[in-house]
Every structure is written in structure tokens, then in C-alpha cells.
Design an enzyme around this catalytic site. Structure first.
Site, PDB file in Angstrom:
ATOM      1  N   HIS A   3       0.841  -1.213   0.000  1.00 26.81           N
ATOM      2  CA  HIS A   3       0.000   0.000   0.000  1.00 26.81           C
ATOM      3  C   HIS A   3       0.868   1.252   0.000  1.00 26.81           C
ATOM      4  O   HIS A   3       1.475   1.608   1.015  1.00 26.81           O
ATOM      5  CB  HIS A   3      -0.924   0.011   1.222  1.00 26.81           C
TER       6      HIS A   3
ATOM      7  N   HIS B  38       1.547   5.370  -2.127  1.00 24.65           N
ATOM      8  CA  HIS B  38       1.061   6.439  -3.028  1.00 24.65           C
ATOM      9  C   HIS B  38       2.272   7.044  -3.734  1.00 24.65           C
ATOM     10  O   HIS B  38       2.848   8.020  -3.270  1.00 24.65           O
ATOM     11  CB  HIS B  38       0.308   7.501  -2.237  1.00 24.65           C
TER      12      HIS B  38
ATOM     13  N   GLN C 224      -9.447   9.337  -5.350  1.00 20.16           N
ATOM     14  CA  GLN C 224      -9.152   9.984  -4.059  1.00 20.16           C
ATOM     15  C   GLN C 224     -10.329  10.815  -3.515  1.00 20.16           C
ATOM     16  O   GLN C 224     -10.581  10.835  -2.319  1.00 20.16           O
ATOM     17  CB  GLN C 224      -7.916  10.879  -4.213  1.00 20.16           C
TER      18      GLN C 224
ATOM     19  N   HIS D  51      -9.329   1.838  -0.072  1.00 22.96           N
ATOM     20  CA  HIS D  51      -9.182   2.566   1.184  1.00 22.96           C
ATOM     21  C   HIS D  51     -10.546   2.431   1.861  1.00 22.96           C
ATOM     22  O   HIS D  51     -11.552   2.888   1.320  1.00 22.96           O
ATOM     23  CB  HIS D  51      -8.894   4.036   0.922  1.00 22.96           C
TER      24      HIS D  51
ATOM     25  N   GLU E 181     -11.226   4.481   6.760  1.00 17.28           N
ATOM     26  CA  GLU E 181     -10.041   5.136   7.343  1.00 17.28           C
ATOM     27  C   GLU E 181     -10.510   6.312   8.186  1.00 17.28           C
ATOM     28  O   GLU E 181     -10.421   7.472   7.793  1.00 17.28           O
ATOM     29  CB  GLU E 181      -9.067   5.613   6.256  1.00 17.28           C
TER      30      GLU E 181
ATOM     31  N   ASP F 130       2.373   3.290   2.912  1.00 15.54           N
ATOM     32  CA  ASP F 130       1.370   4.307   2.591  1.00 15.54           C
ATOM     33  C   ASP F 130       1.996   5.594   2.052  1.00 15.54           C
ATOM     34  O   ASP F 130       1.712   6.014   0.946  1.00 15.54           O
ATOM     35  CB  ASP F 130       0.487   4.597   3.810  1.00 15.54           C
TER      36      ASP F 130
HETATM   37 FE   FE2 Z   1      -3.404   5.165   1.290  1.00 15.66          FE
END
Ligand code: FE2
Length: 436
Positions: free
Chosen positions: A67, A69, A162, A220, A223, A319
């Protein structure tokens, strides 16, 4: 042979899933030819163009980050730093940065991060890529990066809306275009949709799209610190309904930290039944969650040992590294495992080994990596660590003495040693306990 690594100690999980956490007692030699492991045995009677003496240190399959970005990484300070360090300021900052992104800068930063990763023995990364910008600049850039690093690093991309696949106009069409361009996995962010009902609807439609396309899913999911955020339940139920067992992952799942215990006792078997995997991101969860608490302050990481005990595959992800959400990090999955171990209080012997698995074999299963492991026939991706076993590797965040990708040595680093002179006696300090 092309390469032989002599006298290597293997982590227990590298060779057999049935002998978990029983450390192999004897060192072995690993023979490599044409990018594959061809033999793993003591005292291998063969020669090679190149030999490395592991001298009883740990040789492990590479670290896998399930995971990440990569479109945001190494953008720290652009256009300004995250002053509060919070998730919400991070999202706002990413929004400020997006209009100024160029493909060249994205590619350059991502390639730099891949260099960091390789040096840390991290040879497979699943990265989310934001698809809410209709230009799909980041998608094009990361597909180019994926092509360029393919000879030495497995980069898997997730189409990640996102700003919400329903909430952000055109996001579903953009996501479909990204998949058509070659992005591998379907992403989502149900807790960021306008309502819980919209969140559930987004899970349904994204899972249906993935089932039609024969793709994996990684969302996701939940969260937040909201004990009532329960999109993981919908994700597990949709996985079951659509027959996506073993191909779906819930990332973060931080709301599970705050959920009612009775409800969780029903949720865990549902996740297990549908074969949904889970990814915790310890560095990010411990820093971004619990922000509205005073004291006691929640940790926010999902229920890692409980999920493992329920038979759910759990991995740890990094992440973020030096981006709008997190100012630290260096691509070191041992740092991730170290934080996960502490936050989850996984200090029992088996639990510490499980934290090592969470950044290696468990993560590899989530990505569906072919030929991962140390056995004849596996791809020759290996890391020689300056440690004797996985627990010592986590404790020391051990130096990666050699990194082998597709049978080639791609990185080397010196052992961490200090030379002291105390009371007239010179000594070399290597931070290990030497007992007979
Ligand atoms: Fe993430």
C-alpha cells in the site's frame, strides 16, 4: 551458475507455509541461474560467476509494500509543508499541489523513490494512483515508471478515486479509462463519499466492475475513528456475492479499532469467509488517527493480531513517504514492521515473526506475485540482511548487505559497525548479542 549465495539462514516462512515460525537450523546455499533460483541446499557442489558468503546471516525474499502512493511521494514541502500534520490538511495540500503536477516531475520523483526502495530490499510495490484529475497525468506517469522499473521492481497500480468515485464528477469514467490504459487494480474510498449509503453503493459498483473485468480490488476502507463506519462489511459481502474470494483487500480499516467488540466478533468470520485481505499502515495510522481525541487517545490501527488469529491475511503497508500526509520515511519496510509490532503489542515470539511476514509473504499474496519465495523455481529476488533471524532484522532495522533482483546484485551496503576504544581496549560494536 550465475550466482551462489553461501551459508544463508532462511526465514521460516520463506520455504514452507506449514512450518511457520520454526527457524531453519542449518544454513543453506542458494544457486541462481537465468534469473531463477535453481537449488537451495547445504554445501551446494557447484560453482558460479559470482559468489556471496552470507556467513550465517539471514537471506529473505524481498520486502513487499502492498500500500503506497507513488504519485505523491517525495513532494514534501510542495507547495508548502503540512503545518498541522493532520489528514485533512494533507488532503487540502494534495488538492493545492495537483494543478501544478507535471508528468516529468512525477516520473522523476517516483524513479527516485524506486531507487530508495531497491536499496532497502523493497522489490514489489502496490501503489494507488489518483484518477480524479481528468488529465490522468499521474496515471500516464506511473505507467511509464512501471515500464521503466520492470526489469528490477514489480510495480502494481491501483486506480484510486481519491475524492470519491460518486462524489467527484467523472471519477468512475476516469477510473475505467485508467484501467483500459493498463492500471491493474480497482480502488475506492467509500468512507469519503457523501453518505454511508453512497459509500455502500460505491463498493457495490466498483466490485461489480472488477468482477466483469477479472481484476483485483483494493479499497481505502473505513479510514476513520468512526465506530459506525462499516464499509468493510459491504466489501466482504460483495466479495462473497460476486465470487471474488482471495482477490479483494480492505486497506486501513482503522474504524475497526473503535468498533463494538460484539460486532467485530461477527465481522471477522465474514471477512474470513469471503477471503478478504487486510492492510494496516502502522506509521500513518498511528499519526493520523485519534486526532480528535483528548485522553485517552486511540491508536487507530486496525485489529491486526485478532484478524490474523481469525485466519485473515494481514499485511503492513508504508502508505506515504515525504508527501502531504507524512514528512518522514525512507522506503524501509523493517521500520513499518517495527512500528506495527509496537502499536499492536505483538511482542510474543510468533507475533514478532508474523510482523516480518506482514511485510514479506503476506503482502506478496495480496499482490498475487508469481514465483515469490526461496525455493527452486522461484524468481531470484533476495535480500541479505545483517541479522540472523527476522526478529533481529526488525530490532536492528538491519542493513541490507546485498539486494538481488532477477538474479543480479543491484545494491550493496556496509554493515552497521562502530569502533570504540574504552579503557584501553579497542572494540567493534555490532549491536548483536554474541552467545557462544
Ligand atoms: Fe493510502
Amino acid at each position: 551458475m550465475d550466482l551462489i549465495i553461501r551459508r544463508a539462514m532462511l526465514p521460516p516462512s520463506a520455504t514452507s507455509q506449514h512450518e511457520q515460525h520454526k527457524q531453519h537450523k542449518e544454513p543453506v546455499d542458494i544457486g541462481i541461474e537465468a534469473g531463477r533460483i535453481v537449488s537451495v541446499e547445504p554445501n551446494l557442489a557447484a560453482s558460479a560467476h559470482e559468489e556471496i558468503d552470507a556467513a550465517g546471516s539471514l537471506v529473505t525474499p524481498p520486502f513487499v509494500d502492498p500500500h503506497f502512493h507513488m504519485d505523491a511521494t517525495l513532494s514534501y514541502g510542495l507547495p508548502r509543508v503540512n503545518a498541522s500534520g493532520t489528514l485533512l490538511e494533507g488532503i487540502a495540500l494534495w488538492g493545492e499541489l495537483k494543478p501544478d503536477l507535471t508528468q516529468e516531475a512525477l516520473i522523476e520523483r517516483a524513479l527516485q523513490y524506486c531507487d530508495w526502495a531497491v536499496a532497502r530490499g523493497l522489490l514489489a510495490i502496490r501503489s494507488h494512483v489518483d484518477v480524479c484529475d481528468p488529465r490522468l497525468l499521474a496515471v500516464e506517469a506511473l505507467l511509464e515508471v512501471k515500464r521503466r522499473v520492470a526489469p528490477y521492481l514489480d510495480l502494481q497500480l491501483v486506480a484510486f478515486p481519491q475524492d470519491g468515485v460518486l462524489r467527484s464528477a467523472g471519477a468512475f469514467e476516469n477510473l475505467k479509462r485508467a484501467i483500459a490504459m493498463g492500471v491493474d487494480v480497482v480502488g475506492g474510498i467509500p468512507h469519503f463519499e457523501r453518505t454511508m449509503a453512497d459509500g455502500a453503493q460505491s463498493v457495490r459498483m466498483l466490485c461489480e466492475f472488477a468482477a466483469e473485468q477479472g481484476l483485483r480490488v483494493d479499497m481505502h476502507c473505513d479510514e476513520s475513528d468512526d465506530p459506525m463506519s462499516r464499509h468493510i462489511e459491504t466489501l466482504a459481502a460483495e466479495t462473497h456475492r460476486l465470487g471474488l474470494h482471495g482477490r479483494v483487500t480492505g486497506s486501513h480499516l482503522t474504524s475497526m479499532h473503535s468498533m463494538d467488540n460484539y460486532y467485530v466478533s461477527k465481522l471477522l468470520p465474514l471477512m474470513r469467509e469471503s477471503g478478504v485481505a487486510a492492510i494496516a499502515n502502522p506509521l500513518i495510522n498511528i499519526t493520523l488517527q485519534g486526532r480528535s481525541d483528548t485522553y485517552p487517545k486511540r491508536r487507530g490501527m486496525t485489529r491486526v493480531p485478532e484478524m490474523m488469529a481469525a485466519g485473515i491475511n494481514v499485511a503492513f503497508g508504508h502508505d506515504c513517504v515525504m508527501d502531504p500526509w507524512y514528512s518522514l520515511g525512507s522506503g524501509d519496510m523493517l521500520e513499518v514492521a517495527h512500528m506495527g509490532l509496537h502499536v499492536a503489542q505483538m511482542t510474543g515470539v510468533d507475533a514478532m515473526h508474523a510482523c516480518f511476514d506482514a511485510v514479506t509473504v503476506n503482502a506478496a499474496r495480496i499482490l498475487g506475485l508469481e514465483g515469490y519465495g526461496i525455493a527452486p523455481g522461484c524468481v531470484a529476488n533476495l535480500v541479505l540482511l545483517d541479522a540472523r533471524d527476522p526478529v533481529e532484522a526488525i530490532r536492528l532495522r538491519a542493513a541490507r548487505l546485498a539486494v538481488v533482483s532477477r538474479g543480479k546484485v543491484v545494491s550493496r551496503a556496509p554493515a552497521a559497525r562502530a569502533a570504540l576504544s574504552l579503557e584501553g581496549r579497542p572494540a567493534e560494536v555490532d549491536f548483536k548479542l554474541h552467545r557462544g
